[in-house]
Design a protein around this motif. Structure first.
Motif, mmCIF file in Angstrom:
data_model
loop_
_atom_site.group_PDB
_atom_site.id
_atom_site.type_symbol
_atom_site.label_atom_id
_atom_site.label_comp_id
_atom_site.label_asym_id
_atom_site.label_seq_id
_atom_site.Cartn_x
_atom_site.Cartn_y
_atom_site.Cartn_z
ATOM 1 N N LYS A 45 0.803 -1.217 0.000
ATOM 2 C CA LYS A 45 0.000 0.000 0.000
ATOM 3 C C LYS A 45 0.841 1.275 0.000
ATOM 4 O O LYS A 45 0.355 2.349 -0.302
ATOM 5 N N LYS A 46 2.104 1.163 0.359
ATOM 6 C CA LYS A 46 2.965 2.345 0.411
ATOM 7 C C LYS A 46 3.267 2.842 -1.000
ATOM 8 O O LYS A 46 3.379 2.051 -1.939
ATOM 9 N N ASP A 47 3.395 4.156 -1.121
ATOM 10 C CA ASP A 47 3.759 4.765 -2.400
ATOM 11 C C ASP A 47 5.286 4.779 -2.489
ATOM 12 O O ASP A 47 5.940 5.636 -1.906
ATOM 13 N N ILE A 48 5.848 3.789 -3.187
ATOM 14 C CA ILE A 48 7.302 3.652 -3.179
ATOM 15 C C ILE A 48 7.915 4.005 -4.527
ATOM 16 O O ILE A 48 7.232 4.034 -5.549
ATOM 17 N N SER A 49 9.211 4.253 -4.492
ATOM 18 C CA SER A 49 9.995 4.614 -5.669
ATOM 19 C C SER A 49 11.412 4.093 -5.441
ATOM 20 O O SER A 49 11.723 3.565 -4.371
ATOM 21 N N PRO A 50 12.312 4.236 -6.418
ATOM 22 C CA PRO A 50 13.699 3.829 -6.177
ATOM 23 C C PRO A 50 14.302 4.495 -4.943
ATOM 24 O O PRO A 50 15.108 3.898 -4.228
ATOM 25 N N HIS A 51 13.885 5.743 -4.679
ATOM 26 C CA HIS A 51 14.445 6.478 -3.539
ATOM 27 C C HIS A 51 14.050 5.841 -2.207
ATOM 28 O O HIS A 51 14.745 6.028 -1.207
ATOM 29 N N THR A 52 12.940 5.089 -2.202
ATOM 30 C CA THR A 52 12.498 4.438 -0.969
ATOM 31 C C THR A 52 13.550 3.460 -0.464
ATOM 32 O O THR A 52 13.745 3.307 0.750
#
Length: 299
Positions: A239-246
């Motif tokens: 559910k988390k809004d993730i990206s490479p930066h996460t």
């Protein structure tokens, strides 16, 4: 307008002496224009030599009442400081009215992170029987193992891997180079990708040294990495809004939670200021607070 000559001189200074781009010059001039719009709104247009700190404080109150975001207010104040600093430098004013002007405190957004279980779920969901899957697994392992920015990941070179020493050389912001340790798992999956997948890609001229390639043999794009990670998160129902930066955030937070020295983490992340790294200590404080709550007899 009585202050136009000062604004024109400031514009010339920004373009010629500070060599700023057209967009940056326009941004500064727009900030200055807001001040004079304020004076128009109160039917008052003082010469810049007459503007004092009380005028500027009233102006800040005005833009605040207009609903301007604190981050935008801070940028406007920075523009005003540059303008009046220029006027002082040119001896067009004798005192700087912005000297005691303070920007609003900006709330620091705490970065989203993944726990190790969530990271394992994402990695386990990758179909490693497919060439793109082998690459995806290597990418996530390297992102999390080394705390890289996505631009640093897609720019990694074969010649920058020092496998025996367990380090890679990374080119970060401002072309600053740093040496970062790489874990055994990340090295393993990167080598599998290089020896079993990358070796079968017809590589375009000029991209021979890039580690991560697309199907046409060029360096992988940042967007491709974003898309891959978003698809994985959707696949496992994260559910988390993730990206490479996460993964970079998670790398830093997990190290600090484990007791790593803040200066060492700063070095590995390539932060020029330790203040930037300190944002990752928030989860460590939450963890310590939880220990007190759970175990202290008088909590």
């Amino acid at each position: 307008m009585i202050n136009q000559p000062y604004i024109r001189s400031f514009k010339t200074y920004l373009k010629l002496e500070r060599s700023l781009s057209g967009n940056s010059v326009d941004a500064y001039l727009n900030d200055i224009a807001k001040l004079f719009q304020y004076f128009d709104s109160i039917d008052k247009q003082p010469d810049v030599k007459e503007i004092d700190s009380s005028h500027l404080k009233s102006f800040i109150s005005w833009i605040n009442e207009l609903g301007m975001l604190p981050s935008t207010q801070a940028r406007v104040i920075s523009g005003l400081k540059s303008f009046f600093g220029f006027l002082l430098l040119e001896n067009l004013i004798t005192t700087d009215p912005t000297e005691l002007l303070e920007a609003p405190r900006l709330a620091r957004k705490l970065p989203d992170t993944l726990n190790i279980h969530e990271i394992n779920r994402l990695i386990d969901a990758i179909d490693a029987s497919k060439p793109d899957g082998v690459r995806s697994k290597a990418i996530i392992e390297v992102l999390y193992s080394c705390g890289l920015r996505v631009s640093e990941l897609v720019g990694l070179r074969l010649s920058n891997i020092f496998e025996e020493a367990g380090f890679i050389k990374v080119v970060g912001k401002g072309n600053r180079e740093r040496i970062v340790p790489i874990g055994g798992s990340a090295l393993k999956y990167m080598n599998i990708y290089i020896s079993e997948t990358r070796v079968h890609i017809p590589i375009k001229k000029g991209f021979e040294d890039y580690i991560f390639l697309n199907r046409s043999g060029s360096s992988l794009s940042r967007i491709s990495v974003f898309t891959m990670i978003k698809s994985l998160a959707e696949k496992v129902g994260l559910k988390k809004d993730i990206s490479p930066h996460t993964f970079r955030h998670s790398f830093a937070t997990h190290l600090i939670e484990g007791g790593a020295d803040l200066r060492a983490v700063q070095e590995m992340l390539g932060h020029s200021s330790i203040t930037t790294t300190e944002i990752y200590t928030h989860l460590d404080r939450d963890y310590l607070r939880g220990i007190i709550t759970d175990f202290h007899p008088r909590s």
